[in-house]
Design a protein around this motif. Sequence first.
Motif, PDB file in Angstrom:
ATOM      1  N   LEU A 287      41.527  74.423  32.086  1.00  0.00           N
ATOM      2  CA  LEU A 287      41.699  74.944  30.729  1.00  0.00           C
ATOM      3  C   LEU A 287      40.553  74.490  29.833  1.00  0.00           C
ATOM      4  CD1 LEU A 287      45.519  74.226  30.210  1.00  0.00           C
ATOM      5  CD2 LEU A 287      44.460  76.400  30.844  1.00  0.00           C
ATOM      6  N   SER A 288      40.300  75.255  28.810  1.00  0.00           N
ATOM      7  CA  SER A 288      39.286  74.869  27.834  1.00  0.00           C
ATOM      8  C   SER A 288      39.838  73.776  26.931  1.00  0.00           C
ATOM      9  CB  SER A 288      38.879  76.076  26.994  1.00  0.00           C
ATOM     10  OG  SER A 288      39.981  76.517  26.201  1.00  0.00           O
ATOM     11  N   ALA A 289      38.944  73.019  26.319  1.00  0.00           N
ATOM     12  CA  ALA A 289      39.371  71.957  25.408  1.00  0.00           C
ATOM     13  C   ALA A 289      40.218  72.501  24.252  1.00  0.00           C
ATOM     14  CB  ALA A 289      38.154  71.200  24.886  1.00  0.00           C
ATOM     15  N   PRO A 290      39.839  73.634  23.634  1.00  0.00           N
ATOM     16  CA  PRO A 290      40.694  74.181  22.563  1.00  0.00           C
ATOM     17  C   PRO A 290      42.097  74.534  23.052  1.00  0.00           C
ATOM     18  CG  PRO A 290      38.503  75.139  22.447  1.00  0.00           C
ATOM     19  CD  PRO A 290      38.560  74.379  23.733  1.00  0.00           C
ATOM     20  N   ALA A 291      42.195  75.052  24.293  1.00  0.00           N
ATOM     21  CA  ALA A 291      43.513  75.413  24.821  1.00  0.00           C
ATOM     22  C   ALA A 291      44.371  74.171  25.012  1.00  0.00           C
ATOM     23  CB  ALA A 291      43.365  76.166  26.138  1.00  0.00           C
TER      24      ALA A 291
ATOM     25  N   ARG B 261      44.140  71.364  23.394  1.00  0.00           N
ATOM     26  CA  ARG B 261      44.538  70.872  22.065  1.00  0.00           C
ATOM     27  C   ARG B 261      45.635  71.738  21.467  1.00  0.00           C
ATOM     28  NH1 ARG B 261      38.845  69.991  21.504  1.00  0.00           N
ATOM     29  NH2 ARG B 261      38.631  71.973  20.397  1.00  0.00           N
TER      30      ARG B 261
END
Length: 606
Positions: A313-317, A319
């Motif tokens: 997953l991406s860091a924004p996801a 978070r």
Amino acid sequence: MLATSDLHGQILSYDYFANRPLFGTGLAQTAALIAAARAEAPNSILLDNGDFLQGSALTEMAAAADRRRGRPHPAITAFNVLNYDAVALGNHEFDYGLDRLAKALAEARFAVVSATVLLRPGPEPTADRTLVPPYVILTRHMRDRDGTEAEVRIGVLGLTPPEILDWSGDLLAGQVWVRPMVAAARAWVPQMRAEGADVVVCLAHAGIARPGFASASDEVAIEIAQIGGIDALVAGHTHLVFPPNPALMAMPGADPRIDSLAGRICGTPTVQPGHSGSHLGVIELELTATATGWTVTGGSGRTVSASEVVAGLSAPAIRRFAAPLRAAIASDHRAALAWTRRRLGQTTMPLSTYFATVADSQAMRLLAAAKEAAVRRALQGLPEAALPVIATVTPFRGGGRGGPLNYTDIRPGALSVRHVHDLYPFPNTLRAVRTTAAELRSRLERSAGLFLTLRPGLADQPLIDAAFPPFNFELAPAVSFRIDLSRPPGLGERIRDLALDGRPLDRDTPLVLATNSHRLGGHRWAGVEIPLPRQLCTQAIAAYVADHAEIGPQPGAVWSLAPLPGASVIFDSGAGALDHLAEVADLRPELLGLTDQGFHRFRLHL
């Protein structure tokens, strides 16, 4: 059915005692798995199988009333935020006594169940007065394959290990009684069916016994899975993962009742979702309508690894999924950081557990010295004051099931509260037993079961028995001894040359063993307990550090693995082990590379 187990207060994916983020664990990362599973299967419920109130600085803060200022317990807050449907009580929920437990549960917006912990036993389980409801029947409106809404009644039964009266007996004696888990399940499941439960899931805080071994009362998942009327089972307690479980699949004599591919035991869909939020258990059941309700006509279990999924997953996801949880726990997180960073003293030497299971360790010597000093103070004026005091200690953070980051690694410098709990992460009380050297030898023999039997002249033999619970490994740094691994475990022939102050210990030599409440309650002892003022082991360690201000090399003796000509073994440790190779210089360590689990693999020469 989505399930977690043995979270041990690991909510925000942060190791407060090592003062660092902890990737791949914690509800803050499991939240992404839960959200994805709910999106895939709207017909779902979320459950937890116990041991959520103890294990991190957040839970230690919650257990100390003077630090809480009326805030809800952070684990309960987390369950409320993630909309858990029901949870069972594990053994560690009782570590702080019934009053603290009741205060924590008062804020729960979900069902809490246990059929085994009783305020008053009856002539049969269904006549017991239980501490919390034995089960709950959840009524949920779900949609079938045609999109038609249907009512489904899901019964959730909780089972807590009877050993809580041993492990937390000083807090529970005379207040509660505990039924055996299998007996309670057999009695309550028919009643749940009679009350209209279409589906019955059992939250059993128990593990899966090894092939060829009799099930201890905390490893009775197979027996529970055989009980008629149980449609799904969530196991726990032993911190293992099922399915799959390579140890269960690969061992000779593997139990045919265990299907590690389909996630079934005795045909019952089963999961055991690791610990600390490392995995999410997923049980999929197919229901078919009948004239009287719904019947389970198929099902399987699987586990999803937080570290594997979250890594994609991406860091924004990450978070985004964790944001509600982090916001709800933010003030608790700040308070825990402030408390754990309070300075107590300093150390002039490194304290680590990378090789504490194979060689002498200053970290273990410090624990032993602190416990021995506290017991000696308590014995002043008693006849036992003239006896040798020998403490048994355990490298609690020694890798194993806790993963490649599960090690103590304290560098020279300041010693804070967090370091004390890093060395000793459990709220056990200090205890003492008057006994003999024969009992000490017996305990060391049982601990030596951690190691597999080795053959002389054979290279690269596996050293550690992965099925041996690491927390049952004990050392006694005050005495010297050798472990002969050419001898099989269980025969009383592994411990050699046991000596105190350089003199052999006769089996009848009287002594005082300094231990803890968990050890004293969970195992048979040959001796008499000496009453001590109530003191947590962590308090004894903190006091020792504060009293000495500066911690240097600690007194003790040297233990070792006995030489085995021509033999070498495989031993896994953490990345930081490379900075501590001097601790095992006599074993001539060679780095072989990384394992799939992230451990550094070494060859050690005996």
